[in-house]
Every structure is written in C-alpha cells, then in structure tokens.
Scaffold this motif. Structure first.
Motif, PDB file in Angstrom:
ATOM      1  N   UNK A 259      10.302  -4.756  -4.444  1.00  0.00           N
ATOM      2  CA  UNK A 259       8.983  -4.294  -4.047  1.00  0.00           C
ATOM      3  C   UNK A 259       8.458  -3.377  -5.145  1.00  0.00           C
TER       4      UNK A 259
ATOM      5  N   UNK B  10      -0.608  -6.664   9.474  1.00  0.00           N
ATOM      6  CA  UNK B  10      -0.228  -5.802   8.361  1.00  0.00           C
ATOM      7  C   UNK B  10       0.491  -6.586   7.277  1.00  0.00           C
ATOM      8  N   UNK B  11       0.131  -6.347   6.039  1.00  0.00           N
ATOM      9  CA  UNK B  11       0.723  -7.106   4.931  1.00  0.00           C
ATOM     10  C   UNK B  11       1.085  -6.201   3.765  1.00  0.00           C
ATOM     11  N   UNK B  12       2.203  -6.495   3.126  1.00  0.00           N
ATOM     12  CA  UNK B  12       2.424  -6.047   1.758  1.00  0.00           C
ATOM     13  C   UNK B  12       2.318  -7.323   0.909  1.00  0.00           C
TER      14      UNK B  12
ATOM     15  N   UNK C 297       4.554  -8.946  -0.435  1.00  0.00           N
ATOM     16  CA  UNK C 297       5.677  -9.859  -0.192  1.00  0.00           C
ATOM     17  C   UNK C 297       5.428 -10.771   1.004  1.00  0.00           C
ATOM     18  N   UNK C 298       4.653 -10.297   1.974  1.00  0.00           N
ATOM     19  CA  UNK C 298       4.379 -11.094   3.171  1.00  0.00           C
ATOM     20  C   UNK C 298       3.538 -12.304   2.786  1.00  0.00           C
ATOM     21  N   UNK C 299       4.036 -13.483   3.122  1.00  0.00           N
ATOM     22  CA  UNK C 299       3.387 -14.748   2.749  1.00  0.00           C
ATOM     23  C   UNK C 299       3.161 -14.818   1.240  1.00  0.00           C
TER      24      UNK C 299
ATOM     25  N   UNK D  52       3.927   1.410   3.840  1.00  0.00           N
ATOM     26  CA  UNK D  52       4.289   0.102   4.402  1.00  0.00           C
ATOM     27  C   UNK D  52       4.691   0.164   5.865  1.00  0.00           C
TER      28      UNK D  52
ATOM     29  N   UNK E 170       5.185  -7.332  -4.654  1.00  0.00           N
ATOM     30  CA  UNK E 170       6.584  -7.686  -4.950  1.00  0.00           C
ATOM     31  C   UNK E 170       6.623  -8.570  -6.186  1.00  0.00           C
TER      32      UNK E 170
ATOM     33  N   UNK F  45       0.579   1.637   7.784  1.00  0.00           N
ATOM     34  CA  UNK F  45       0.155   0.256   7.977  1.00  0.00           C
ATOM     35  C   UNK F  45       0.294  -0.169   9.432  1.00  0.00           C
TER      36      UNK F  45
END
Lengths: 256, 256
Positions: free
Chosen positions: B155, B97-99, B101-103, B77, B149, B81
């Motif tokens: 997470x 970059x996204x996990x 949880x982002x948006x 992460x 998440x 990333x």
C-alpha cells in the motif's frame, strides 16, 4: 448453480505471516466465487494498549466501548482489511474490502442491554444478499471486516464467525455454498494432543454425542453452533480445517 | 452523458463535525453520479503521537515511513473512510469505501528516490476508469481514501488532491465531469482578509496574472495546478468553495 466458498480467518492465522500467506495462496486459487471474512488478531489489543485504551471486560465478556470501536475501525476496518485486499490483488484476485456499511451489506442493531451492556456490539438484522451476489457475479472477491452498521450512522462490532455463518446462510439460495473456518489445528480432534485423532466427518448426531462426552468443548462450541445454523439455512457443507495446496481440508460438517 | 461530481474534502472539514455534516448533506443530495475523496486531518497526527510514532520530515516535506503508512491505513483507510461511508448510508446514499487496492482502482509506484526519499509515497500510474464507471452506473457512491497500491502487495500514501484530479481526468471521457475542492474559505480571494473579495470565475490567463502579482500563492498553487490539469484532461469545470444548501459554490475554474 455457481460454487461459492466463504473462508473465515481469525486471529491465529492473521498473526502469522507465513500461515496467512499460505491461506491467501489457496484462497485466491480456489475455483468458483469466494468471500474472505476476517476477525481480529493480536494487533487490535496491541494498538489499544499503545493508545492507552483499556479493553473493558464485564463477567469475562469483552465490551465494545466507543474507544474500542475506534480501535476496531482502525485495525480491522483499516490496517488488516486494506492489507488483505492488497495481498489478494497481488495474487491476481479482484478484491473489495467491505464493512457492513459499504453498499449496506450488513445492517445490525446495538445488542439490547440485558444483564450485560455489551456496548457497541451489533446483532445482525439482515444481509444484503443482492448486493453481495451482484459483486460475486462480477468475479469480485469481497473481503469482509468484523464491522456492521445500524443505518443511522453508527458502526458496530460484530463477531467474524457470526458474520461468516450469516452471510453464507443468506447466499445459500443463490449459490452452492461452502463455509470454511480456518483453524490453528487440522480440524476437530478427539484428542487435543494428537493431530492424528482428526474427525474427518461430523454430523449433527455425532457432534451431540461428542458434546455429551466432553470431547467437544470450549471455543469449538460456538463455532459448531454457527456451522449447524448455516447448514440448516441451506449451506452445503462446513469445513473446520487448514489450507492445503489446492483446497481447505479438515473436518467436514454436514447435517446428517 | 451523465453528470458526475467529484468532491474532495480535506483536513479542515474532516476535523469539524458541523462542517462535515453540512458537506455530506449537500453531497448526498447532489443530482447525478458522485464520488467523495477524502484527505487526512488532525486525527492522523494525533494517533501517531499517541502511538509514539514520529512523522519524519526532510527539508520541510513529510516522509511516509512504514509506521506512518500503518497510521494512514488505520486512520484514513479505517476510521475516517468507514465512518464517512456509514454517514452517507445514513443519508440514504449507497456508499462504498475504496483504497486504490480495492478493485485495483488506483495503481501507483513508490516515488523514485531523488534528492529526497519520500518513503512509501505513491505516484499514480493508472486509474481503473472501467471499474469506477461500473460502480457509478449502479448508483454506487465511491468514497476514496488517500491510499493506493503497487500491485505487489504494497500500500502507498497518495495525496488526496492528486487522487481527486487524476480520477476526475480518467472519468472525463465517460461523464460530464465536475470537480469540487471543498475549502475552508468561500473560494479564491484577492484579499485573504475579506470574504467579499471572492473571485467568482477564474480562467488560466487570470490565474497566471494573479500568480505573477502574488495574489495567489502558497497552498493554493498546487490546487490550481491540479485543477488546470484536470480541465485540460476534459473535466468541464473545477470549483474551489464550500457547501451551500443545494450545491457547492465558490470560485469556478475553467480553461478560458
């Protein structure tokens, strides 16, 4: 014009789960658009130590060695940023973790070598206000780590207070912008041992007088420098203080 | 309908700077919209070892302990990333970059405890196709880490192949979608010792025959399972192969 609140949290808050939780509760409930900017915290130093990486210092200043940048990417860009995003998501906010490289939001250059070579420390060249406004207009909450990039593939370490003030300044033309530095004390105090000595309102003139008399000193000085820079760039007010039930309160700083 | 290519890169590519560089060159030049999904690599294990964290295994399966999740957040992460985003930015791409949880792009739940408790491993509940389409429509290149998440602040660790196939499936209704698994070999080989034995086109029927005869076995099986799942969900084609000058080539997989 829409309201925008930028909230900067640093080590002292990040290291205390209960304080952090309160800040995130208040932050997520704020009306209008918002941006969270976070600094480091003890975890960075702890991880560096466990990895056997020494944080180099020259003349009392921290130097960002390539190894320390990797730690910053891991701890600030990874662990902290991702967990903050998940915590805001849990509170119903639509958060998006960013470093300066994401959407090219903050371009910087390696600080020029003068008396000291600060290593991979980045001085900001420009903030991509358009990309950030675009996110804010879609009710997205940017969560910004203290990392920038140079556009040539190199990530750089940039102070979170500076990022907060520079981003606030860049957005001041498009939003009614307010900048909050979350602090471990109620705000600026005339007597550091007495929380009751809170200065509720600070102007530039008053701040200069306090500096001359020595009431304001130490780590508060760069914070105030950043604050007045942001105000001069059009930010409506800067608050140095703490999370309360519905808003952040403490010392309100305006130009006059 | 716009073209969308999802490219999944794993450890073998991430650990070799020259291979990674070639993949990113080809990826950034691809016409149409694109998404990069990355797995882990040796760095995760190396950092865990240096931190004195043991990667627990039960019955030959990796378990995501809370400590290993922290390593995944840091290395996948953070370090990987963020550097991938900076590398794409350097090539002129507008990366983000996204996990999960982002948006809130990928919501998952902790894998139910059966014979094995996999720890903080996440099974995907839903992909936020709207949020991803919205980014793609703005020519943004999502760079997805193998992290999701649960919407409750936790997470979770999720396999990158699974993320790639699930995200491709979720977007197949809105884009002409192609999914590429970048591989250390030219593609599916009938003789593992001979790159000339490349299977250029693989259908479900042919794959079943190869499985029965033992030509396809081991780590290729879950990849093919993911591939056919994505094709059944409307993905136009899946490629298992390598980066060439202008595109990814190797074994093209279709349903029939």
């Amino acid at each position: 014009m829409q309201q925008l609140t930028l909230v900067k949290i640093g080590g002292k808050v990040l290291d205390h789960t209960d304080q952090l939780s309160k800040v995130l509760d208040t932050f997520t409930r704020l009306p209008g658009q918002k941006i969270l900017i976070h600094g480091g915290g003890k975890t960075g130093g702890q991880i560096a130590q466990r990895l056997g990486i020494e944080a180099p210092m020259i003349g009392g200043r921290r130097i960002t060695s390539p190894e320390m940048l990797q730690v910053a990417l891991m701890v600030y860009g990874g662990l902290m940023n991702r967990q903050l995003v998940a915590e805001i998501a849990r509170r119903g906010g639509r958060a998006l973790g960013l470093t300066g490289a994401d959407l090219d939001v903050i371009r910087a250059h390696k600080r020029p070598v003068g008396e000291i070579d600060y290593g991979l420390a980045g001085d900001i060249d420009r903030v991509n206000a358009e990309a950030l406004s675009d996110l804010l207009d879609r009710n997205i909450i940017p969560v910004m780590a203290p990392l920038t990039h140079d556009g040539q593939g190199q990530m750089l370490n940039t102070n979170a207070d500076t990022i907060a003030a520079t981003v606030a300044s860049a957005l001041a033309a498009s939003f009614q912008t307010r900048l909050v530095f979350v602090f471990e004390r109620p705000g600026v105090l005339t007597d550091p041992d007495d929380d009751g000595s809170l200065v509720s309102h600070l102007t530039f003139e008053k701040a200069e007088a306090y500096k001359t008399s020595g009431v304001i000193a130490g780590g508060m000085l760069p914070k105030l420098h950043n604050a007045f820079g942001a105000l001069r760039a059009g930010v409506k007010e800067v608050i140095i203080g703490q999370a309360h039930a519905t808003d952040f309160n403490g010392t309100t700083i305006t130009l006059s």
